[in-house]
Design a protein around this motif. Structure first.
Motif: not given
Length: 133
Positions: A37, A45, A48-50, A53, A105, A107, A115-116, A119
């Motif tokens: 991260w 993005t 970053t999301f993964h 999360q 992606r 979730e 996490a979303a 983001d």
């Protein structure tokens, strides 16, 4: 000699970093995804999301294991619950790594929406706005 498409390469790199963030969560708990991260938060993005999360998942797993160890005394039930939480963590990490490697992606229930939201918030802030190249 083959010609490399920069868009395809960037997408491939993002997928690799996303899968790495998820696999590092399995191996190193919070530290690996946190490093990913830190390295990629302003560049992608998707990564970053993964990574976020995976950080959240590892925090939840650590809290669950802490509760199990403090409430349930050393018995067969504690061993069974530890194995259950560890197996669920491994399956979630591997599934998320597979999804990230294939550009999806995914979730996780309960954790993915948080996490979303992070983001979306990070895109609004100028200091932490991830850029897709």
């Amino acid at each position: 000699m083959s010609i490399v498409n920069p868009r395809t390469q960037a997408a491939r790199d993002e997928r690799t970093w996303a899968a790495l963030a998820n696999l590092l969560g399995l191996v190193s708990s919070v530290l690996g995804p946190f490093i990913v991260w830190l390295l990629k938060r302003r560049q992608s993005t998707f990564v970053t999301f993964h990574a976020v999360q995976q950080i959240l998942l590892q925090i939840v797993v650590a809290l669950l294991l802490g509760v199990i160890h403090n409430i349930v005394r050393p018995t067969a039930i504690e061993i069974l619950l530890d194995a259950l939480v560890g197996t669920a963590n491994a399956v979630a990490c591997l599934f998320a790594a597979y999804a990230g490697h294939h550009g999806r992606r995914w979730e996780m229930p309960g954790i993915g929406p948080i996490a979303a939201r992070y983001d979306k918030l990070s895109r609004r802030l100028t200091w932490g706005a991830p850029k897709n190249y």
